[in-house]
Design an enzyme around this catalytic site. Sequence first.
Site: not given
Length: 511
Positions: A116, A199, A291
């Site tokens: 990430k 974050e 995906r």
Amino acid sequence: MFKRILIANRGEIAVRIIRVCRELDIETVAIYSEADRHSLHVMYADYAYLVGPPPSGQSYLAIDRILEVAKESRAEAVHPGYGFLAENSEFARRCQESGIIFIGPSPKVIDQMGDKVKARAIMKEAGIPVVPGSDILGSEEEVTKAAQSVGYPFMLKAVAGGGGKGLRMVRSSREILSAYRVVRSEAASSFGDPRLYIEKYLDRPRHVEVQILADNYGKVVHLYDRECSIQRRHQKIIEECPAPGLDPRTRRHIGRITIQGARAVGYVGAGTLEFLLDRDKNFYFLEMNTRLQVEHGVTERVIGIDLVKAQIEVAAGGSLPWRQRHISPTGHAIECRIYAEDPEADFMPCPGKIEGLRLPEGLGVRNDCGVYEGAEVPIHYDPMIAKLIVWGENRVEAILRMRRALREYQVRGIKTNIPFHHWILRHPRFMAGDFNTGFVDEEYRLMGKEEHYPHKNIALATAAIAALQREQQRALRLLEQGAAEKSRWREGGRRESLRLISHFPSRGWKK
Ligand code: MV4
């Protein structure tokens, strides 16, 4: 084009993939565990191989065994569906090494987007807004230091995270140590990667994602956006396409940004960029899913493109035939995920035998169903058994059609979340499009306790008005008939309608 594809999955998505293969005249190889001998995907496929015992680690995740079956069955490509091995770069790499085409992006891209922090860096570099945050943080002290620039509250997240695992909100410096320990050990045990980053915390944002398709020749198109905020414990429940509440400017902007992001990573195949949208319509890149997603069907219905067909064509070396300006949304689609779980028992999974099953039909209804009447829902896998997708010319028509379709949906033998869907589809905030990722937590405490139906008062008022109108009409009819006892009826009518209203609550609404 491929002659034979192995589907490394089960349930409704395996059936979905097998269906399009049939249309493309591609033979299908199913794999199944001992718990899935009588599953629908096994019946629909041309060939089926037992891969192992029920636990997914020994069956749908058993890379060696699956590759063995792929070779033995002489499948040229593998479609991983979603979940299981769909975002496993080792599997993609092992397919490549075995000369089998993995229907999805390269292992390198899967790895990059699985990290990430790397994904954030790539997107930031490409000019995509990301949530203000940090690099990888190696100690509690580093978290404290990073928090000084990011501010409180913040989210402590696992680098290998995604979905709902490995994240925690931190409100003040006093919470850092315990959060650091918890998330770190969770990340280590769940992902085998204890690295963390932080974050800035966004308060109850909307979850909006954009679908893309890319081929091997540099063509990238976006297929507009989906709204996925209706979720519970990071399990999505309802999705819509297009996202309500995106104004045309923001919609264009988020679409363009998404294409930039896909280009920056050299993406090939079907993928999704997830964004968080705040109250001021700012959006921030969250993560990329490499995906096919569960909710791809709403996009298919509104955009008119078969995403699984496109995935297969691209994997076989085909080029995408669409131009961005020719892709536009028509009407509105909503998906309700049908889970075998009991909404009255804290959504406990509800495996068992489906004693009766009647599916909704009719205009604008699509059922992607992985079960049938008489089937057993095993305990070993995800409780999602089907998806109900409806289309309407606009959002209101889609909601009304979904309510109708849910009424037709009959499942006997196991509990499902269908009553919960009814509740959401009648909720004034859902109807108004006035919701975010906090919706279910805020609005739903315990279904069955009537005070938790926020629209109860509206229902009561509506029923009371209807009852009054019926009584007034009855009184009027009698008056028109010139009843002799005119005055008495008027009196009686008034009294009776009052009685009806005041007595209505006792007919099941009040304890
Ligand atoms: C966030 C957030 C608020 N601020 N990050 C939850 C799952 C994971 N993939 C990302 N998640 C969130 N990250 C910051 N900086 C809120 C969530 C979040 C959420 C995100 C998408 C969909 C549903 C959610 C439900 C709760 C929290």
